[in-house]
Design a protein around this motif. Structure first.
Motif, PDB file in Angstrom:
ATOM      1  N   ASN A  31       0.323  -1.425   0.597  1.00 26.08           N
ATOM      2  CA  ASN A  31      -0.044  -0.201   0.186  1.00 26.08           C
ATOM      3  C   ASN A  31       1.111   1.091   0.097  1.00 26.08           C
ATOM      4  O   ASN A  31       0.670   2.356  -0.703  1.00 26.08           O
ATOM      5  CB  ASN A  31      -1.086   0.033   1.251  1.00 26.08           C
ATOM      6  CG  ASN A  31      -2.037  -0.640   1.053  1.00 26.08           C
ATOM      7  OD1 ASN A  31      -2.541  -1.468   0.309  1.00 26.08           O
ATOM      8  ND2 ASN A  31      -2.781  -0.848   2.415  1.00 26.08           N
ATOM      9  N   THR A  32       1.763   1.289   0.712  1.00 22.37           N
ATOM     10  CA  THR A  32       3.147   2.064   0.441  1.00 22.37           C
ATOM     11  C   THR A  32       3.146   2.592  -0.108  1.00 22.37           C
ATOM     12  O   THR A  32       3.696   3.901  -0.989  1.00 22.37           O
ATOM     13  CB  THR A  32       3.171   2.324   1.859  1.00 22.37           C
ATOM     14  OG1 THR A  32       3.307   2.074   2.798  1.00 22.37           O
ATOM     15  CG2 THR A  32       4.873   3.410   1.948  1.00 22.37           C
ATOM     16  N   ASP A  61      -8.434   5.481  -5.270  1.00 27.10           N
ATOM     17  CA  ASP A  61      -7.758   5.884  -5.713  1.00 27.10           C
ATOM     18  C   ASP A  61      -6.926   5.751  -6.635  1.00 27.10           C
ATOM     19  O   ASP A  61      -6.286   6.616  -7.586  1.00 27.10           O
ATOM     20  CB  ASP A  61      -6.696   5.929  -3.816  1.00 27.10           C
ATOM     21  CG  ASP A  61      -5.190   7.538  -4.330  1.00 27.10           C
ATOM     22  OD1 ASP A  61      -5.885   8.817  -5.035  1.00 27.10           O
ATOM     23  OD2 ASP A  61      -4.558   6.937  -4.493  1.00 27.10           O
ATOM     24  N   LEU A  62      -6.616   4.622  -6.456  1.00 21.59           N
ATOM     25  CA  LEU A  62      -5.782   3.723  -7.903  1.00 21.59           C
ATOM     26  C   LEU A  62      -6.204   4.086  -8.875  1.00 21.59           C
ATOM     27  O   LEU A  62      -5.619   4.055 -10.625  1.00 21.59           O
ATOM     28  CB  LEU A  62      -5.393   2.104  -7.410  1.00 21.59           C
ATOM     29  CG  LEU A  62      -4.234   2.560  -6.357  1.00 21.59           C
ATOM     30  CD1 LEU A  62      -3.484   0.845  -5.837  1.00 21.59           C
ATOM     31  CD2 LEU A  62      -2.864   3.480  -6.849  1.00 21.59           C
ATOM     32  N   LEU A 104      -1.331   1.227 -10.897  1.00 20.39           N
ATOM     33  CA  LEU A 104      -2.627   0.180 -10.618  1.00 20.39           C
ATOM     34  C   LEU A 104      -1.993  -1.619 -11.464  1.00 20.39           C
ATOM     35  O   LEU A 104      -3.069  -2.451 -10.441  1.00 20.39           O
ATOM     36  CB  LEU A 104      -3.206   0.512 -11.952  1.00 20.39           C
ATOM     37  CG  LEU A 104      -4.919   0.120 -12.371  1.00 20.39           C
ATOM     38  CD1 LEU A 104      -5.734   0.384 -10.632  1.00 20.39           C
ATOM     39  CD2 LEU A 104      -5.554   0.226 -12.921  1.00 20.39           C
ATOM     40  N   GLN A 105      -0.478  -1.286 -11.783  1.00 29.46           N
ATOM     41  CA  GLN A 105       0.113  -2.918 -12.487  1.00 29.46           C
ATOM     42  C   GLN A 105       0.426  -3.126 -11.280  1.00 29.46           C
ATOM     43  O   GLN A 105       0.214  -4.758 -11.042  1.00 29.46           O
ATOM     44  CB  GLN A 105       0.602  -2.371 -13.416  1.00 29.46           C
ATOM     45  CG  GLN A 105       1.350  -3.270 -13.999  1.00 29.46           C
ATOM     46  CD  GLN A 105       0.920  -4.784 -14.668  1.00 29.46           C
ATOM     47  OE1 GLN A 105      -0.092  -4.548 -15.541  1.00 29.46           O
ATOM     48  NE2 GLN A 105       0.834  -5.665 -14.359  1.00 29.46           N
ATOM     49  N   MET A 106       0.649  -3.049  -9.920  1.00 22.30           N
ATOM     50  CA  MET A 106       1.495  -2.812  -9.079  1.00 22.30           C
ATOM     51  C   MET A 106      -0.064  -3.618  -8.022  1.00 22.30           C
ATOM     52  O   MET A 106       0.550  -4.750  -7.491  1.00 22.30           O
ATOM     53  CB  MET A 106       2.286  -2.157  -8.210  1.00 22.30           C
ATOM     54  CG  MET A 106       2.933  -2.606  -6.808  1.00 22.30           C
ATOM     55  SD  MET A 106       3.771  -1.597  -6.304  1.00 22.30           S
ATOM     56  CE  MET A 106       4.909  -2.040  -6.730  1.00 22.30           C
ATOM     57  N   PHE A 107      -0.867  -3.327  -8.210  1.00 17.20           N
ATOM     58  CA  PHE A 107      -2.357  -3.167  -7.429  1.00 17.20           C
ATOM     59  C   PHE A 107      -2.690  -5.043  -8.007  1.00 17.20           C
ATOM     60  O   PHE A 107      -2.879  -5.832  -7.470  1.00 17.20           O
ATOM     61  CB  PHE A 107      -3.054  -1.993  -7.497  1.00 17.20           C
ATOM     62  CG  PHE A 107      -4.352  -3.288  -6.528  1.00 17.20           C
ATOM     63  CD1 PHE A 107      -4.517  -2.280  -5.048  1.00 17.20           C
ATOM     64  CD2 PHE A 107      -4.840  -3.552  -7.458  1.00 17.20           C
ATOM     65  CE1 PHE A 107      -5.772  -3.193  -4.616  1.00 17.20           C
ATOM     66  CE2 PHE A 107      -6.776  -3.419  -6.519  1.00 17.20           C
ATOM     67  CZ  PHE A 107      -6.710  -3.298  -5.450  1.00 17.20           C
TER      68      PHE A 107
END
Length: 568
Positions: free
Chosen positions: A377-378, A426-427, A393-396
């Motif tokens: 999240n950080t 937010d993302l 978003l890709q990391m998410f």
């Protein structure tokens, strides 16, 4: 009264000696003393209330105090003495308590369940005129301990209100009975239940008090801190004043002046005291003071811990001081401490807020164990704040993604909370995925709170979606009337639309509600020192020299502009 006290202490208590006392004309208070004096001698063969003694008490119109009877019932339950407990119950009925008062009824239920008699416990419960939450939980706990989960579930469904004790009783009951699926389902429901934080704190406070652990400074300090974080300052202060041993708790409440005075008066300062002060300064945006105290802590050769380093990194982030942040990072490496997830997340956050996203990325990559969602999240928040919405978003997608987000509930029984949804909103918003964003917002299992709406507000600001931004801001003003952000955005939207009367109305609402607009701060590092400025700042010690230079610059700009216009 003295005769009773003397004779009870001198003789070996048995039925024949008690018969002597039954012939004495006593009042309820004297009998109460007899009950307490007999307690240390009470064993299974030394019952205080036999059937003849009950008749004698009633014939003399003696009614024992409620406190004494409650005490005796509790002892009967602890001793598993059902017969003696029934004698006490009989005395209540014969002395006019056909429907015992709330306190005694609750003790009767507890006694019967401890003695394994759930039938009589239910009879007492059903005859109660008034029941409180303790009465319901008492029955619930009794059924659960006797593994009668059918009755427990039936009672649970009928409860007019429930607290965390009610839910925990069902979860533990099902788990101990081997019904893990039901236990897990109840736990999920507990996570979704709209229980206010301060209610949970008061329940925890009650449990600590009943268990006799309030003298433990760590536990009592934690309760005080919890009250303060929920804004219950009256309760926090009352408990703090009652504490025999105190620490610098005021730092956690934001009262740094009181905390500093208390810290200076402390005869012996331990690492916890130093860290509490540093953390307090950091949380209250007094980054320079936090770092100065950390330097002093090192001079006194007090060893910092993980939380100390995390607080110092937050302080560096609050003043955007990359130089100090690197120094804290180096100090952490020299300490040979293996940083936990919180410290690593603080490092990433510090580098991000000091405009060194690359260093933050490197810290994230070097972290071996990435199982904690706080770390992800950080990093995602850092990417999003730097305009890398697609990468975030890709990391998410890599970390949880849409599939894993759904899998949290379906496969692992983890209920996404409001923070998860706020991050997702937010993302998605920063990446421009508005359709999916609205779909996630509409299908949230819990009511969207301030975090989610603030995330959506930020998205509207980034993409200039004034219509949606206006609706979100109006809703946020109702939800968080003291937050300045929705007022400022709403005012800007109305101004862009030329609706100046509504701009004035928003400003009037802020004045009426005493809402303070957060002032923007700029930082400039000169000769290894960070200087902070606000608009029309008059607090800086070099303000005269600064404004003199600004005036010279303004005059020079006007002169240059005049020359340029003349040449044209």
């Amino acid at each position: 009264m003295h005769m009773i006290r003397f004779r009870v202490l001198q003789v070996n208590i048995n039925y024949s000696s008690l018969a002597t006392f039954l012939s004495i004309k006593n009042n309820g208070e004297e009998w109460s003393s007899l009950v307490f004096l007999c307690y240390p001698h009470s064993h299974t063969n030394y019952e205080l209330l036999h059937f003849p003694s009950i008749l004698n008490l009633c014939s003399q119109a003696i009614r024992l105090p409620t406190k004494s009877l409650a005490f005796r019932l509790q002892h009967c339950g602890d001793a598993r003495s059902l017969q003696e407990g029934k004698w006490v119950h009989l005395y209540l009925r014969l002395s006019g308590f056909k429907r015992p008062p709330l306190l005694l009824a609750n003790h009767l239920i507890g006694m019967y369940f401890k003695c394994g008699d759930e039938v009589d416990a239910r009879k007492v419960f059903d005859k109660m005129f008034v029941r409180n939450l303790y009465s319901w939980n008492n029955m619930l706990s009794g059924y659960a301990k006797m593994r009668n989960l059918k009755e427990a579930r039936s009672l649970f469904d009928k409860m007019p209100e429930r607290d965390v004790v009610s839910w925990n009783t069902m979860v533990i009951g099902y788990a101990q009975n081997g019904e893990c699926d039901e236990a897990l389902r109840f736990y999920r429901e507990l996570r979704r239940s709209p229980m206010r934080e301060w209610e949970l704190i008061r329940q925890a406070h009650g449990q600590v008090l009943v268990a006799g652990f309030l003298s433990n400074v760590v536990l009592s300090s934690s309760v005080v801190d919890a009250y303060a974080k929920c804004g219950e300052m009256v309760d926090a202060r009352r408990l703090f004043d009652e504490m025999a041993v105190r620490d610098v708790l005021a730092a956690k409440w934001g009262d740094m002046k009181s905390a500093s005075e208390l810290f200076d008066r402390m005869p012996e300062k331990n690492p916890v005291s130093w860290t509490s002060m540093i953390s307090g300064y950091a949380r209250n945006e007094l980054g320079h003071e936090a770092l100065a105290l950390f330097a002093e802590m090192l001079l006194f050769q007090v060893r910092p811990d993980q939380f100390t380093f995390s607080s110092c990194l937050c302080a560096c982030a609050s003043i955007a001081s990359l130089k100090h942040g690197k120094q804290i990072h180096a100090s952490l490496i020299r300490s040979n401490l293996r940083p936990n997830t919180i410290v690593v997340s603080s490092l990433i956050d510090m580098y991000s807020k000091c405009s060194s996203l690359g260093a933050g990325r490197q810290v994230f990559k070097l972290m071996g164990d990435k199982q904690d969602t706080v770390l992800w999240n950080t990093m995602m928040s850092a990417l999003a704040q730097h305009g890398h919405g697609i990468e975030a978003l890709q990391m998410f997608e890599d970390m949880e993604g849409r599939r894993l987000f759904k899998s949290m509930t379906d496969d692992y029984g983890i209920v996404p909370d409001k923070e998860h949804y706020a991050c997702l909103i937010d993302l998605l918003g920063r990446a421009g995925c508005f359709d999916e964003l609205m779909n996630q917002l509409e299908n949230m299992p819990c009511k969207a709170g301030g975090q989610v709406w603030n995330a959506l507000l930020g998205v509207c600001r980034i993409h200039g979606n004034t219509e949606l931004g206006r609706k979100v801001a109006e809703h946020l003003i109702e939800l968080e009337p003291q937050s300045s952000a929705p007022y400022v955005l709403l005012s800007s939207i109305y101004a862009e639309e030329g609706r100046w009367e509504l701009v004035e109305k928003v400003r009037w609402l802020m004045d009426e509600g005493h809402v303070r607009k957060e002032r923007a701060i700029s930082w400039v590092e000169v000769e290894s020192r960070v200087h902070a400025f606000t608009v029309s700042d008059r607090l800086h010690p070099l303000k005269e020299e600064i404004y003199s230079v600004l005036k010279q610059l303004a005059d020079q700009m006007e002169e240059d502009a005049s020359v340029t216009n003349a040449e044209n």
